[in-house]
Design an enzyme around this catalytic site. Structure first.
Site, PDB file in Angstrom:
ATOM      1  N   GLU A 166      -4.038   0.535  -0.786  1.00  0.00           N
ATOM      2  CA  GLU A 166      -3.378  -0.437   0.089  1.00  0.00           C
ATOM      3  C   GLU A 166      -3.973  -1.841  -0.008  1.00  0.00           C
ATOM      4  O   GLU A 166      -4.500  -2.378   0.980  1.00  0.00           O
ATOM      5  CB  GLU A 166      -3.419   0.053   1.551  1.00  0.00           C
ATOM      6  N   GLU A 351       0.012   8.907   1.002  1.00  0.00           N
ATOM      7  CA  GLU A 351      -0.295   9.007   2.440  1.00  0.00           C
ATOM      8  C   GLU A 351       1.008   9.086   3.216  1.00  0.00           C
ATOM      9  O   GLU A 351       1.962   8.365   2.906  1.00  0.00           O
ATOM     10  CB  GLU A 351      -1.059   7.785   2.968  1.00  0.00           C
TER      11      GLU A 351
HETATM   12  O1  IFM Z   1      -6.266   5.532   8.265  1.00  0.00           O
HETATM   13  C1  IFM Z   1      -5.435   4.718   7.493  1.00  0.00           C
HETATM   14  C2  IFM Z   1      -5.828   4.780   6.034  1.00  0.00           C
HETATM   15  O2  IFM Z   1      -7.167   4.440   5.834  1.00  0.00           O
HETATM   16  C3  IFM Z   1      -4.985   3.814   5.234  1.00  0.00           C
HETATM   17  N1  IFM Z   1      -3.585   4.024   5.491  1.00  0.00           N
HETATM   18  C4  IFM Z   1      -3.140   4.132   6.855  1.00  0.00           C
HETATM   19  C5  IFM Z   1      -3.991   5.138   7.619  1.00  0.00           C
HETATM   20  C6  IFM Z   1      -3.529   5.237   9.085  1.00  0.00           C
HETATM   21  O3  IFM Z   1      -3.651   4.007   9.710  1.00  0.00           O
END
Ligand code: IFM
Length: 449
Positions: A166, A351
């Site tokens: 990210e 994710e």
């Molecule tokens: O916890 C985070 C992760 O580190 C990066 N993506 C979003 C998740 C939830 O906020």
């Protein structure tokens, strides 16, 4: 649940990140990261929580491996703490840090779980931040050296690598707004951070390729919904899409940055882009990692400053974090990526998950039915995207166990496993059993056909 379009060898996984779970921040030669420095500042993290202990995974990784095996995961996405491997981010290598990831990888492989390490999930060595962090082009070169040493150490056993997690969130929250480490509030002056992270990705990719490894990057992507069809709202939505999504995907798949003139920035991103950089950044990838949580609704700004304003999304259920639950947004996003980029490689959902106010009940269970519904509906959305021609190879839910949720401390619980942050007791939630049964059923069906 009929997930008829997912391939037989679909990877069923869970994701974590080093600073959010490992703890042991001062042990065995680990150097300080920007998150250690940031969380020590009063008032920046809810209730003053830190990742000093987190889930104590550094010491309890065997127990966590056993949980992964029990869930039947076929993939595990974790991140490597750069300062555990190189205390200051350059030069000397810390053998004890490398040994830890060796043990973790061996433990995964022994249980039939494919490792998917991420090289950078925000815990930059403080030594590099002292030299300017990702505002300094040199950090990209240090990142490539670190990638090369990890490939040399683990590349005999680890096939799939993720360079960055990210980069948009890290740039905006870490360097634009200052609500994440390193806590710099530069607003649009943070844009060189985008280029230096992407350059680091491109340089690291070249190193990983030298070892014959497969490479992806994990981007946080969001479908952008204009608040109306008015020209002003449409222009604002386009400006936001260019910043959140296209800034991090156009250079990968088209070799050029999108139009950022709405931010007063030209195609060199404040003079950061040099000859040859975009060739490195656009080198072919084996896969794109997509992190999806929700769409973003955008309207024209009502005040001076940025060229967009976020508008509320109404009419959907919300997570404990107050994020709207829009499963079809994931299908929409995947189809959009396929249509936008003819060169789009296969995709992994790296994710996806939700926070729930989970409690361990008197009978010792954690009935997180909202999470089950979230996972179920989002997996159906992935299945629908595959039916529409998107090549999705795997799904990693965020996250294996409740952990340190950045500025929110331990207040948001995203895990399949409940963690009592006082005792470190792990309790699998109902969603854990649901996911285990789903994986088992899908794999059994795949074997029959
Ligand atoms: O916890 C985070 C992760 O580190 C990066 N993506 C979003 C998740 C939830 O906020």
């Amino acid at each position: 649940m009929p997930l008829n379009h997912l391939p037989a060898d679909f990877v069923w996984g869970a994701s974590t990140a080093s600073y959010q779970i490992e703890g042991a921040t001062k042990e065995d030669g680990r150097g300080p990261s920007v998150w250690d420095t940031f969380t020590a500042r009063p008032g920046v993290i809810r209730d003053g929580h830190t990742g000093d202990v987190a889930c104590d995974h550094y010491h309890r990784y065997e127990e966590d491996l056993a949980l992964m095996a029990e869930a039947g995961l076929t993939g595990y996405r974790f991140s490597i703490a750069w300062p555990r491997v190189q205390a200051t981010g350059k030069g000397e290598v810390n053998p004890k840090g490398l040994d830890f990831y060796d043990r973790l990888v061996d433990g995964l492989l022994a249980r039939g779980v494919e490792p998917f390490p991420t090289l950078f999930h925000w815990d930059l060595p403080q030594g590099l931040e002292d030299d300017g962090g990702w505002l300094n082009r040199d950090t990209a070169h240090r990142f490539a050296e670190y990638a090369a040493l990890m490939a040399a150490r683990l590349g005999d056993r680890v096939k799939h690598w993720i360079t960055l997690n990210e980069p948009f969130i890290h740039m905006v929250w870490g360097y634009g707004l200052g609500t994440h480490a390193p806590g710099r509030a530069l607003m649009t002056d943070c844009l060189p951070v985008a280029h230096h992270q992407l350059l680091g990705h491109g340089l690291a990719l070249r190193e990983l390729r030298e070892h014959g490894l497969q490479v992806m990057i994990a981007n946080n992507c969001t479908p952008v919904w204009p608040a109306s069809q008015s020209p002003a709202d449409l222009a604002a939505a386009e400006a936001y899409d260019n910043l959140h999504n296209r800034l991090f995907t156009d250079p990968l798949f088209t070799g050029a940055y999108p139009d950022l003139s709405a931010y007063g920035v030209d195609a060199t991103l404040g003079g950061s882009v040099r000859d040859g950089d975009l060739d490195l950044i656009s080198a072919p990838l084996d896969a794109l990692g997509v992190n999806y949580y929700n769409p973003t609704r955008i309207q024209a700004p009502t005040a001076e400053g940025l060229p967009f304003e976020e508008a509320p999304i109404e009419g959907y259920r919300r997570t404990a974090f107050d994020w709207p639950v829009v499963p079809d947004g994931l299908r929409e996003l995947l189809v959009l990526l396929k249509d936008r980029y003819p060169a789009l490689p296969p995709v992994y959902i790296t994710e996806n998950g939700c926070s729930v106010n989970d409690v361990v009940t008197e009978d010792g269970t954690v009935p997180d039915h909202d999470r089950i519904d979230y996972l179920d509906t989002h997996l159906r959305a992935v299945d629908a995207a595959v039916a529409q021609g998107v090549d999705v190879r795997g799904y990693f839910t965020w996250t294996l166990m409740d952990n340190f949720e950045w500025a929110e401390g331990f207040h948001q619980r995203f895990g399949l496993v409940h963690v009592d942050h006082d005792t470190q007791v792990r309790t699998p939630k109902d969603s854990f059993a649901w996911y285990r049964d789903l994986i088992k059923a899908h794999r059994a069906k795949a074997q029959r056909t």
